[in-house]
Design an enzyme around this catalytic site. Sequence first.
Site, PDB file in Angstrom:
ATOM      1  N   GLU A  17      -4.304 -15.229 -15.281  1.00  8.20           N
ATOM      2  CA  GLU A  17      -5.138 -14.034 -15.086  1.00  8.20           C
ATOM      3  C   GLU A  17      -5.648 -13.512 -16.432  1.00  8.20           C
ATOM      4  O   GLU A  17      -4.899 -13.426 -17.392  1.00  8.20           O
ATOM      5  CB  GLU A  17      -4.313 -12.946 -14.390  1.00  8.20           C
ATOM      6  CG  GLU A  17      -5.099 -11.669 -14.176  1.00  8.20           C
ATOM      7  CD  GLU A  17      -4.301 -10.622 -13.387  1.00  8.20           C
ATOM      8  OE1 GLU A  17      -3.781 -10.945 -12.303  1.00  8.20           O
ATOM      9  OE2 GLU A  17      -4.204  -9.496 -13.901  1.00  8.20           O
ATOM     10  N   THR A  48      -9.714  -9.818 -13.744  1.00 14.65           N
ATOM     11  CA  THR A  48      -9.469  -8.481 -13.197  1.00 14.65           C
ATOM     12  C   THR A  48     -10.742  -7.646 -13.151  1.00 14.65           C
ATOM     13  O   THR A  48     -11.761  -7.986 -13.764  1.00 14.65           O
ATOM     14  CB  THR A  48      -8.398  -7.723 -14.021  1.00 14.65           C
ATOM     15  OG1 THR A  48      -8.925  -7.490 -15.330  1.00 14.65           O
ATOM     16  CG2 THR A  48      -7.108  -8.497 -14.110  1.00 14.65           C
ATOM     17  N   HIS A  77     -11.286 -10.289  -8.996  1.00 16.46           N
ATOM     18  CA  HIS A  77     -10.644  -9.090  -8.453  1.00 16.46           C
ATOM     19  C   HIS A  77     -11.756  -8.067  -8.164  1.00 16.46           C
ATOM     20  O   HIS A  77     -12.798  -8.074  -8.817  1.00 16.46           O
ATOM     21  CB  HIS A  77      -9.676  -8.469  -9.465  1.00 16.46           C
ATOM     22  CG  HIS A  77      -8.548  -9.372  -9.882  1.00 16.46           C
ATOM     23  ND1 HIS A  77      -7.349  -8.874 -10.328  1.00 16.46           N
ATOM     24  CD2 HIS A  77      -8.425 -10.723  -9.917  1.00 16.46           C
ATOM     25  CE1 HIS A  77      -6.524  -9.878 -10.636  1.00 16.46           C
ATOM     26  NE2 HIS A  77      -7.172 -11.013 -10.397  1.00 16.46           N
ATOM     27  N   ARG A 107      -6.898  -1.848  -3.908  1.00 13.49           N
ATOM     28  CA  ARG A 107      -7.288  -0.446  -3.849  1.00 13.49           C
ATOM     29  C   ARG A 107      -7.681   0.049  -5.234  1.00 13.49           C
ATOM     30  O   ARG A 107      -8.663   0.749  -5.411  1.00 13.49           O
ATOM     31  CB  ARG A 107      -6.126   0.404  -3.325  1.00 13.49           C
ATOM     32  CG  ARG A 107      -6.542   1.836  -3.072  1.00 13.49           C
ATOM     33  CD  ARG A 107      -5.358   2.756  -3.012  1.00 13.49           C
ATOM     34  NE  ARG A 107      -4.710   2.902  -4.312  1.00 13.49           N
ATOM     35  CZ  ARG A 107      -3.669   3.668  -4.534  1.00 13.49           C
ATOM     36  NH1 ARG A 107      -3.120   4.344  -3.550  1.00 13.49           N
ATOM     37  NH2 ARG A 107      -3.135   3.768  -5.739  1.00 13.49           N
ATOM     38  N   GLY A 108      -6.886  -0.339  -6.257  1.00 19.92           N
ATOM     39  CA  GLY A 108      -7.081   0.186  -7.604  1.00 19.92           C
ATOM     40  C   GLY A 108      -6.191   1.401  -7.819  1.00 19.92           C
ATOM     41  O   GLY A 108      -5.636   1.965  -6.876  1.00 19.92           O
ATOM     42  N   TYR A 148       4.363  -6.163  -4.045  1.00 25.57           N
ATOM     43  CA  TYR A 148       5.176  -5.393  -4.996  1.00 25.57           C
ATOM     44  C   TYR A 148       6.669  -5.620  -4.776  1.00 25.57           C
ATOM     45  O   TYR A 148       7.297  -4.932  -3.946  1.00 25.57           O
ATOM     46  CB  TYR A 148       4.806  -3.908  -4.880  1.00 25.57           C
ATOM     47  CG  TYR A 148       3.347  -3.708  -5.234  1.00 25.57           C
ATOM     48  CD1 TYR A 148       2.976  -3.474  -6.546  1.00 25.57           C
ATOM     49  CD2 TYR A 148       2.349  -3.849  -4.262  1.00 25.57           C
ATOM     50  CE1 TYR A 148       1.635  -3.363  -6.894  1.00 25.57           C
ATOM     51  CE2 TYR A 148       1.013  -3.747  -4.595  1.00 25.57           C
ATOM     52  CZ  TYR A 148       0.662  -3.504  -5.915  1.00 25.57           C
ATOM     53  OH  TYR A 148      -0.667  -3.414  -6.261  1.00 25.57           O
ATOM     54  N   HIS A 152       5.602  -0.575  -4.430  1.00 28.56           N
ATOM     55  CA  HIS A 152       4.473   0.033  -5.144  1.00 28.56           C
ATOM     56  C   HIS A 152       4.922   1.416  -5.636  1.00 28.56           C
ATOM     57  O   HIS A 152       5.658   2.122  -4.921  1.00 28.56           O
ATOM     58  CB  HIS A 152       3.271   0.138  -4.186  1.00 28.56           C
ATOM     59  CG  HIS A 152       2.057   0.682  -4.850  1.00 28.56           C
ATOM     60  ND1 HIS A 152       1.700   2.010  -4.757  1.00 28.56           N
ATOM     61  CD2 HIS A 152       1.133   0.101  -5.650  1.00 28.56           C
ATOM     62  CE1 HIS A 152       0.586   2.202  -5.454  1.00 28.56           C
ATOM     63  NE2 HIS A 152       0.223   1.063  -6.001  1.00 28.56           N
ATOM     64  N   GLN A 215       4.032  -2.650 -26.046  1.00 34.23           N
ATOM     65  CA  GLN A 215       3.050  -2.888 -24.979  1.00 34.23           C
ATOM     66  C   GLN A 215       3.741  -3.190 -23.644  1.00 34.23           C
ATOM     67  O   GLN A 215       3.390  -2.647 -22.600  1.00 34.23           O
ATOM     68  CB  GLN A 215       2.174  -4.077 -25.401  1.00 34.23           C
ATOM     69  CG  GLN A 215       1.137  -4.496 -24.397  1.00 34.23           C
ATOM     70  CD  GLN A 215       0.542  -5.841 -24.783  1.00 34.23           C
ATOM     71  OE1 GLN A 215       1.247  -6.795 -25.096  1.00 34.23           O
ATOM     72  NE2 GLN A 215      -0.780  -5.897 -24.765  1.00 34.23           N
TER      73      GLN A 215
HETATM   74  P1  FAD Z   1      -2.853  -1.098  -1.342  1.00 31.45           P
HETATM   75  O1  FAD Z   1      -2.375  -2.360  -0.749  1.00 31.45           O
HETATM   76  O2  FAD Z   1      -3.999  -0.408  -0.685  1.00 31.45           O
HETATM   77  O3  FAD Z   1      -1.610  -0.092  -1.414  1.00 31.45           O
HETATM   78  C1  FAD Z   1      -1.694   1.117  -2.165  1.00 31.45           C
HETATM   79  C2  FAD Z   1      -0.603   2.060  -1.729  1.00 31.45           C
HETATM   80  O4  FAD Z   1      -0.874   2.528  -0.421  1.00 31.45           O
HETATM   81  C3  FAD Z   1       0.788   1.426  -1.658  1.00 31.45           C
HETATM   82  O5  FAD Z   1       1.721   2.419  -2.009  1.00 31.45           O
HETATM   83  C4  FAD Z   1       0.935   1.052  -0.186  1.00 31.45           C
HETATM   84  O6  FAD Z   1       2.279   1.012   0.231  1.00 31.45           O
HETATM   85  C5  FAD Z   1       0.163   2.187   0.471  1.00 31.45           C
HETATM   86  N1  FAD Z   1      -0.492   1.814   1.724  1.00 31.45           N
HETATM   87  C6  FAD Z   1      -1.185   0.678   1.973  1.00 31.45           C
HETATM   88  N2  FAD Z   1      -1.697   0.726   3.219  1.00 31.45           N
HETATM   89  C7  FAD Z   1      -1.339   1.911   3.744  1.00 31.45           C
HETATM   90  C8  FAD Z   1      -1.582   2.555   4.992  1.00 31.45           C
HETATM   91  N3  FAD Z   1      -2.302   1.968   5.942  1.00 31.45           N
HETATM   92  N4  FAD Z   1      -1.066   3.800   5.198  1.00 31.45           N
HETATM   93  C9  FAD Z   1      -0.329   4.427   4.231  1.00 31.45           C
HETATM   94  N5  FAD Z   1      -0.074   3.856   3.027  1.00 31.45           N
HETATM   95  C10 FAD Z   1      -0.579   2.626   2.798  1.00 31.45           C
HETATM   96  N6  FAD Z   1      -5.914  -2.907 -10.617  1.00 31.45           N
HETATM   97  C11 FAD Z   1      -7.186  -2.861 -11.086  1.00 31.45           C
HETATM   98  O7  FAD Z   1      -7.727  -1.759 -11.311  1.00 31.45           O
HETATM   99  N7  FAD Z   1      -7.904  -4.008 -11.328  1.00 31.45           N
HETATM  100  C12 FAD Z   1      -7.388  -5.234 -11.095  1.00 31.45           C
HETATM  101  O8  FAD Z   1      -8.056  -6.243 -11.302  1.00 31.45           O
HETATM  102  C13 FAD Z   1      -6.038  -5.325 -10.612  1.00 31.45           C
HETATM  103  N8  FAD Z   1      -5.473  -6.523 -10.347  1.00 31.45           N
HETATM  104  C14 FAD Z   1      -4.220  -6.574  -9.778  1.00 31.45           C
HETATM  105  C15 FAD Z   1      -3.687  -7.825  -9.442  1.00 31.45           C
HETATM  106  C16 FAD Z   1      -2.445  -7.919  -8.823  1.00 31.45           C
HETATM  107  C17 FAD Z   1      -1.902  -9.270  -8.449  1.00 31.45           C
HETATM  108  C18 FAD Z   1      -1.696  -6.733  -8.555  1.00 31.45           C
HETATM  109  C19 FAD Z   1      -0.354  -6.817  -7.894  1.00 31.45           C
HETATM  110  C20 FAD Z   1      -2.214  -5.494  -8.911  1.00 31.45           C
HETATM  111  C21 FAD Z   1      -3.480  -5.399  -9.516  1.00 31.45           C
HETATM  112  N9  FAD Z   1      -4.051  -4.176  -9.863  1.00 31.45           N
HETATM  113  C22 FAD Z   1      -5.329  -4.111 -10.375  1.00 31.45           C
HETATM  114  C23 FAD Z   1      -3.282  -2.920  -9.689  1.00 31.45           C
HETATM  115  C24 FAD Z   1      -3.570  -2.267  -8.317  1.00 31.45           C
HETATM  116  O9  FAD Z   1      -4.912  -1.831  -8.257  1.00 31.45           O
HETATM  117  C25 FAD Z   1      -2.619  -1.084  -8.161  1.00 31.45           C
HETATM  118  O10 FAD Z   1      -1.301  -1.534  -8.059  1.00 31.45           O
HETATM  119  C26 FAD Z   1      -2.965  -0.130  -7.043  1.00 31.45           C
HETATM  120  O11 FAD Z   1      -2.220   1.070  -7.248  1.00 31.45           O
HETATM  121  C27 FAD Z   1      -2.667  -0.631  -5.648  1.00 31.45           C
HETATM  122  O12 FAD Z   1      -3.532  -1.599  -5.255  1.00 31.45           O
HETATM  123  P2  FAD Z   1      -3.274  -2.450  -3.903  1.00 31.45           P
HETATM  124  O13 FAD Z   1      -4.471  -3.258  -3.693  1.00 31.45           O
HETATM  125  O14 FAD Z   1      -1.983  -3.141  -3.951  1.00 31.45           O
HETATM  126  O15 FAD Z   1      -3.236  -1.230  -2.866  1.00 31.45           O
END
Ligand code: FAD
Length: 288
Positions: A17, A48, A77, A107-108, A148, A152, A215
Amino acid sequence: MRIRALFDHPAPVFSVEFFPPKTEIGERSLLRTVDQLRPLAPSFVSVTYGAGGSTREKTIEIVSRIKREHGLEAMAHLTCVGHDRDELAAILDRLAAAGIENVLPLRGDPPRGETTFVKPANGFGYASELAAFSKARGDTFCLAGGGYPEGHPECRDLERDVAHLRRKVDAGVEVVITQLFYDNRFYFDFVARARRAGITAPLLPGIMPITNVAQIERIAGLCGAHIPEPLRARMRAAEGDDQAVLQVGVDHALAQCRDLLAGGAPGIHFYTLNQSPATAAILGALRG
Ligand code: FAD
């Protein structure tokens, strides 16, 4: 190629990545890193998506260049932050037009200084909604999703977090890539929880080799990743000597990777921070 197909073979999937650099010098350095890792045949490369600003355009440009000019399979991403549906649709169309077949909808994070994520007007509040939106527009992409092992940060109820992951998979996510972790027990417990929740998708563990103590402590703190005390002590003892820190990081990550693969992990996703030496050393040892 759709990355899901890589998991149909017995060989481990090794992905790397990168993040889109802010400057031209950073971009040249990134493309050099890609060239340095290329002989180690990463299965795919992911790029990303920034929290905002100019690097967002760069994700599309760099992911396309890596695929077209470096001949490596690539995944973009994309996050829900600051975009409405029309903008997300336009980005997905541009990725498809550039020949990109793999997308990681996320989601971000909430913008710096804010603690809660606010759903953009006419946009999405969860990655599962963006995944469903992409699938509803056609089966253009293989979708991956974030998982996670330690939960998360906004959902420390591990069972509930995995139930949310299940929704993401039901919305069309075919491969799960995990957040970084330094203690494999979190990954193996996560796999067991996910399987109990009926998730059958490959769960690719994410590993970030330590190359800089301050870091990694900052990043691990933000992600909620636990650093085991013996590792922290070795890191601190090496602090100030870049080569020694790199060696501590490589030794720990290599041991982690070997144990993960022996325990049934389908491969490793390396968070490279755009640097090649640590990932090259680990991947070289695993391939060798
Ligand atoms: P989601 O899956 O939407 O979850 C977010 C939160 O909401 C979690 O706490 C989950 O438990 C909760 N949730 C989900 N669905 C529901 C529901 N239906 N009802 C209630 N709660 C719910 N960030 C960036 O900005 N850019 C990137 O390129 C980037 N790349 C990443 C790559 C990987 C492999 C990972 C693991 C993370 C990355 N991130 C990146 C970080 C990520 O954006 C954050 O961890 C963010 O806070 C959550 O994103 P998610 O897509 O996992 O969210």
